[in-house]
Structures are given as C-alpha cells and as structure tokens.
Design a protein around this motif. Sequence first.
Motif, PDB file in Angstrom:
ATOM      1  N   ILE A 195      38.652  39.320  70.238  1.00 15.35           N
ATOM      2  CA  ILE A 195      37.905  38.331  69.468  1.00 15.35           C
ATOM      3  C   ILE A 195      38.810  37.110  69.328  1.00 15.35           C
ATOM      4  O   ILE A 195      40.007  37.245  69.061  1.00 15.35           O
ATOM      5  N   THR A 196      38.250  35.931  69.537  1.00 17.02           N
ATOM      6  CA  THR A 196      38.997  34.688  69.330  1.00 17.02           C
ATOM      7  C   THR A 196      38.223  33.807  68.357  1.00 17.02           C
ATOM      8  O   THR A 196      37.035  34.008  68.134  1.00 17.02           O
ATOM      9  N   LEU A 197      38.900  32.832  67.821  1.00 18.29           N
ATOM     10  CA  LEU A 197      38.282  31.898  66.879  1.00 18.29           C
ATOM     11  C   LEU A 197      38.141  30.528  67.523  1.00 18.29           C
ATOM     12  O   LEU A 197      39.005  30.103  68.288  1.00 18.29           O
ATOM     13  N   ASP A 198      37.077  29.865  67.182  1.00 15.68           N
ATOM     14  CA  ASP A 198      36.881  28.481  67.590  1.00 15.68           C
ATOM     15  C   ASP A 198      38.114  27.683  67.145  1.00 15.68           C
ATOM     16  O   ASP A 198      38.637  27.919  66.044  1.00 15.68           O
ATOM     17  N   PRO A 199      38.615  26.764  67.968  1.00  7.92           N
ATOM     18  CA  PRO A 199      39.787  25.966  67.573  1.00  7.92           C
ATOM     19  C   PRO A 199      39.603  25.244  66.239  1.00  7.92           C
ATOM     20  O   PRO A 199      40.567  25.090  65.483  1.00  7.92           O
ATOM     21  N   TRP A 200      38.390  24.834  65.919  1.00  6.04           N
ATOM     22  CA  TRP A 200      38.133  24.175  64.635  1.00  6.04           C
ATOM     23  C   TRP A 200      38.449  25.122  63.478  1.00  6.04           C
ATOM     24  O   TRP A 200      39.046  24.710  62.481  1.00  6.04           O
ATOM     25  N   ILE A 201      38.071  26.386  63.615  1.00  5.19           N
ATOM     26  CA  ILE A 201      38.349  27.368  62.561  1.00  5.19           C
ATOM     27  C   ILE A 201      39.856  27.575  62.442  1.00  5.19           C
ATOM     28  O   ILE A 201      40.402  27.592  61.340  1.00  5.19           O
ATOM     29  N   GLU A 202      40.535  27.716  63.579  1.00  8.06           N
ATOM     30  CA  GLU A 202      41.987  27.889  63.541  1.00  8.06           C
ATOM     31  C   GLU A 202      42.668  26.681  62.894  1.00  8.06           C
ATOM     32  O   GLU A 202      43.569  26.842  62.077  1.00  8.06           O
ATOM     33  N   ASP A 203      42.239  25.484  63.257  1.00  9.81           N
ATOM     34  CA  ASP A 203      42.823  24.269  62.674  1.00  9.81           C
ATOM     35  C   ASP A 203      42.589  24.217  61.166  1.00  9.81           C
ATOM     36  O   ASP A 203      43.480  23.828  60.408  1.00  9.81           O
ATOM     37  N   THR A 204      41.388  24.598  60.733  1.00 11.66           N
ATOM     38  CA  THR A 204      41.066  24.600  59.309  1.00 11.66           C
ATOM     39  C   THR A 204      41.932  25.598  58.562  1.00 11.66           C
ATOM     40  O   THR A 204      42.471  25.289  57.493  1.00 11.66           O
ATOM     41  N   LEU A 205      42.102  26.779  59.125  1.00  9.76           N
ATOM     42  CA  LEU A 205      42.957  27.783  58.487  1.00  9.76           C
ATOM     43  C   LEU A 205      44.410  27.321  58.441  1.00  9.76           C
ATOM     44  O   LEU A 205      45.098  27.537  57.443  1.00  9.76           O
ATOM     45  N   ALA A 206      44.873  26.685  59.504  1.00 10.08           N
ATOM     46  CA  ALA A 206      46.261  26.228  59.565  1.00 10.08           C
ATOM     47  C   ALA A 206      46.547  25.109  58.568  1.00 10.08           C
ATOM     48  O   ALA A 206      47.646  25.015  58.025  1.00 10.08           O
ATOM     49  N   SER A 207      45.552  24.285  58.299  1.00 10.30           N
ATOM     50  CA  SER A 207      45.777  23.129  57.430  1.00 10.30           C
ATOM     51  C   SER A 207      45.411  23.372  55.977  1.00 10.30           C
ATOM     52  O   SER A 207      45.671  22.527  55.135  1.00 10.30           O
TER      53      SER A 207
END
Length: 92
Positions: A3-15
């Motif tokens: 399972i992977t996450l949309d880059p937008w979701i990853e960016d939101t979690l990271a920030s």
Amino acid sequence: MVITLDPWIEDTLASSRPSPPWLLRPLVEELRIWSAKLKGQGLPAVLLVNPQIRLLVRRTLRESLPDLHVLATSEVSADTRIESIEIGRAHV
C-alpha cells in the motif's frame, strides 16, 4: 503487493505535527480495509512510505493497525519489483 500513499498525503503528514485528525481518521479506515483485503489473499499488509515519515506513521498506526508493516522506500532494494495500491485524496 504494498500500500502506498498519495504524495499529497505524505507531504501533509510530513508538514503537520501532530497529524490532523481530519486526515488520520479516514486514512486509518482505508488502511484497515486494504490491510484486511491483503491478509484475506494470504499476503502481508505492508505500507510503503517516504523515509521522512516512516517513524511518525508507524507510531501513529501502532495501536489501531498493529499488524500493518510500515516500511520506508529506502528499506527496499532498487531491484525489487513492487506492485502497489495507492491511497489517494479521494479515499481520505
């Protein structure tokens, strides 16, 4: 299969510290669904994420999804063939 996450979701979690509840609730539910589907097929439930957020995601999901393995992309060798299911903004 991972399972992977949309880059937008990853960016939101990271920030975002802490991770926003409006994102986490639906994300956890979607991961729960896909985790069960993979297990039902006899496959391990693995979430592949950006190395920057691996620890955060693991800690966040530890209680609600203890059987979900969270790996960073850096932990997978470059020659590994990966089939992925992406969870995108439409799912959360």
